[in-house]
Motif scaffolding. Structure first.
Motif, PDB file in Angstrom:
ATOM      1  N   GLY A  10       0.806  -1.220   0.000  1.00 62.63           N
ATOM      2  CA  GLY A  10       0.000   0.000   0.000  1.00 62.63           C
ATOM      3  C   GLY A  10       0.833   1.262   0.000  1.00 62.63           C
ATOM      4  N   GLY A  11       2.130   1.107  -0.163  1.00 54.28           N
ATOM      5  CA  GLY A  11       3.013   2.268  -0.169  1.00 54.28           C
ATOM      6  C   GLY A  11       2.966   2.998  -1.505  1.00 54.28           C
ATOM      7  N   ALA A  12       3.818   4.008  -1.618  1.00 53.37           N
ATOM      8  CA  ALA A  12       3.848   4.843  -2.814  1.00 53.37           C
ATOM      9  C   ALA A  12       4.130   4.024  -4.072  1.00 53.37           C
ATOM     10  CB  ALA A  12       4.887   5.950  -2.648  1.00 53.37           C
ATOM     11  N   TYR A  13       5.009   3.043  -3.962  1.00 51.10           N
ATOM     12  CA  TYR A  13       5.353   2.204  -5.115  1.00 51.10           C
ATOM     13  C   TYR A  13       4.131   1.406  -5.578  1.00 51.10           C
ATOM     14  CZ  TYR A  13       7.753  -1.335  -7.913  1.00 51.10           C
ATOM     15  OH  TYR A  13       8.148  -2.161  -8.940  1.00 51.10           O
ATOM     16  N   ASP A  14       3.426   0.783  -4.642  1.00 54.37           N
ATOM     17  CA  ASP A  14       2.227   0.011  -4.987  1.00 54.37           C
ATOM     18  C   ASP A  14       1.146   0.906  -5.582  1.00 54.37           C
ATOM     19  OD1 ASP A  14       3.307  -2.371  -4.159  1.00 54.37           O
ATOM     20  OD2 ASP A  14       2.284  -2.392  -2.208  1.00 54.37           O
ATOM     21  N   ARG A  15       0.959   2.085  -5.001  1.00 56.39           N
ATOM     22  CA  ARG A  15      -0.043   3.009  -5.534  1.00 56.39           C
ATOM     23  C   ARG A  15       0.316   3.436  -6.956  1.00 56.39           C
ATOM     24  NH1 ARG A  15       0.501   5.379  -0.446  1.00 56.39           N
ATOM     25  NH2 ARG A  15       1.508   7.204  -1.364  1.00 56.39           N
ATOM     26  N   ARG A  16       1.581   3.682  -7.191  1.00 59.30           N
ATOM     27  CA  ARG A  16       2.023   4.090  -8.528  1.00 59.30           C
ATOM     28  C   ARG A  16       1.821   2.962  -9.540  1.00 59.30           C
ATOM     29  NH1 ARG A  16       1.931   7.689 -12.166  1.00 59.30           N
ATOM     30  NH2 ARG A  16       3.766   7.807 -13.472  1.00 59.30           N
ATOM     31  N   ILE A  17       2.143   1.742  -9.162  1.00 57.76           N
ATOM     32  CA  ILE A  17       1.929   0.584 -10.035  1.00 57.76           C
ATOM     33  C   ILE A  17       0.445   0.433 -10.332  1.00 57.76           C
ATOM     34  CG2 ILE A  17       2.046  -1.946 -10.180  1.00 57.76           C
ATOM     35  CD1 ILE A  17       4.722  -0.560 -10.659  1.00 57.76           C
ATOM     36  N   ASP A  18      -0.394   0.551  -9.298  1.00 57.79           N
ATOM     37  CA  ASP A  18      -1.841   0.453  -9.492  1.00 57.79           C
ATOM     38  C   ASP A  18      -2.337   1.539 -10.446  1.00 57.79           C
ATOM     39  OD1 ASP A  18      -1.911  -1.705  -7.766  1.00 57.79           O
ATOM     40  OD2 ASP A  18      -2.656  -0.538  -6.048  1.00 57.79           O
ATOM     41  N   GLN A  19      -1.851   2.752 -10.288  1.00 54.99           N
ATOM     42  CA  GLN A  19      -2.269   3.850 -11.159  1.00 54.99           C
ATOM     43  C   GLN A  19      -1.835   3.602 -12.602  1.00 54.99           C
ATOM     44  OE1 GLN A  19      -4.227   6.502 -10.302  1.00 54.99           O
ATOM     45  NE2 GLN A  19      -4.232   7.021 -12.469  1.00 54.99           N
ATOM     46  N   LEU A  20      -0.629   3.109 -12.784  1.00 56.92           N
ATOM     47  CA  LEU A  20      -0.144   2.817 -14.135  1.00 56.92           C
ATOM     48  C   LEU A  20      -0.951   1.695 -14.793  1.00 56.92           C
ATOM     49  CD1 LEU A  20       3.706   3.100 -13.566  1.00 56.92           C
ATOM     50  CD2 LEU A  20       2.258   4.668 -14.880  1.00 56.92           C
ATOM     51  N   GLU A  21      -1.299   0.678 -14.025  1.00 58.54           N
ATOM     52  CA  GLU A  21      -2.122  -0.411 -14.555  1.00 58.54           C
ATOM     53  C   GLU A  21      -3.510   0.094 -14.935  1.00 58.54           C
ATOM     54  OE1 GLU A  21      -1.936  -3.386 -11.514  1.00 58.54           O
ATOM     55  OE2 GLU A  21       0.006  -4.148 -12.208  1.00 58.54           O
ATOM     56  N   TYR A  22      -4.088   0.955 -14.096  1.00 53.10           N
ATOM     57  CA  TYR A  22      -5.395   1.544 -14.391  1.00 53.10           C
ATOM     58  C   TYR A  22      -5.317   2.376 -15.672  1.00 53.10           C
ATOM     59  CZ  TYR A  22      -9.312   4.754 -14.157  1.00 53.10           C
ATOM     60  OH  TYR A  22     -10.411   5.506 -14.470  1.00 53.10           O
ATOM     61  N   ASN A  23      -4.293   3.212 -15.786  1.00 50.18           N
ATOM     62  CA  ASN A  23      -4.125   4.042 -16.982  1.00 50.18           C
ATOM     63  C   ASN A  23      -3.947   3.176 -18.229  1.00 50.18           C
ATOM     64  OD1 ASN A  23      -4.323   6.395 -15.495  1.00 50.18           O
ATOM     65  ND2 ASN A  23      -2.120   6.727 -15.376  1.00 50.18           N
ATOM     66  N   ASN A  24      -3.208   2.098 -18.087  1.00 45.96           N
ATOM     67  CA  ASN A  24      -2.975   1.189 -19.212  1.00 45.96           C
ATOM     68  C   ASN A  24      -4.289   0.553 -19.672  1.00 45.96           C
ATOM     69  OD1 ASN A  24      -1.221   0.107 -21.063  1.00 45.96           O
ATOM     70  ND2 ASN A  24      -0.623  -1.607 -19.772  1.00 45.96           N
ATOM     71  N   LYS A  25      -5.117   0.110 -18.735  1.00 46.99           N
ATOM     72  CA  LYS A  25      -6.415  -0.486 -19.078  1.00 46.99           C
ATOM     73  C   LYS A  25      -7.321   0.556 -19.732  1.00 46.99           C
ATOM     74  CE  LYS A  25      -6.355  -4.014 -15.498  1.00 46.99           C
ATOM     75  NZ  LYS A  25      -6.935  -4.470 -14.232  1.00 46.99           N
ATOM     76  N   ARG A  26      -7.300   1.773 -19.207  1.00 43.18           N
ATOM     77  CA  ARG A  26      -8.120   2.848 -19.769  1.00 43.18           C
ATOM     78  C   ARG A  26      -7.691   3.165 -21.197  1.00 43.18           C
ATOM     79  NH1 ARG A  26      -7.357   8.267 -19.653  1.00 43.18           N
ATOM     80  NH2 ARG A  26      -5.634   8.024 -18.204  1.00 43.18           N
ATOM     81  N   LEU A  27      -6.387   3.226 -21.425  1.00 43.19           N
ATOM     82  CA  LEU A  27      -5.875   3.486 -22.771  1.00 43.19           C
ATOM     83  C   LEU A  27      -6.215   2.353 -23.730  1.00 43.19           C
ATOM     84  CD1 LEU A  27      -2.396   5.039 -21.941  1.00 43.19           C
ATOM     85  CD2 LEU A  27      -4.387   6.211 -22.915  1.00 43.19           C
ATOM     86  N   ASP A  28      -6.140   1.118 -23.254  1.00 46.82           N
ATOM     87  CA  ASP A  28      -6.528  -0.029 -24.088  1.00 46.82           C
ATOM     88  C   ASP A  28      -7.990   0.079 -24.512  1.00 46.82           C
ATOM     89  OD1 ASP A  28      -4.028  -1.188 -24.060  1.00 46.82           O
ATOM     90  OD2 ASP A  28      -4.516  -2.627 -22.463  1.00 46.82           O
TER      91      ASP A  28
END
Length: 73
Positions: A10-28
């Motif tokens: 749940g740290g900054a790294y996990d949040r950033r990974i989650d955000q990038l995955e969300y953005n990737n799905k949205r772009l797809d």
């Protein structure tokens, strides 16, 4: 110790990974929607230009017939 906040669950790294995955799905999803729109537009334009080509052919036939009528008189 300094990096613990970034790497813990749940740290900054996990949040950033989650955000990038969300953005990737949205772009797809957006890319798929755009591909569908482009396919529809391509189909529409092909039909439009086919009709235009047919109309031009008919006009050429009428023109040739009129020229033939003028020349024969």
């Amino acid at each position: 110790g300094v990096l613990d906040g970034y790497h813990k669950s749940g740290g900054a790294y996990d949040r950033r990974i989650d955000q990038l995955e969300y953005n990737n799905k949205r772009l797809d999803k957006q890319r798929e929607e755009l591909d569908a729109k482009m396919e529809q537009r391509t189909t529409s334009l092909r039909a439009y230009y086919a009709r235009m080509d047919s109309n031009i052919g008919q006009m050429n036939q009428a023109q040739n017939m009129l020229i033939g009528m003028l020349i024969s008189n």
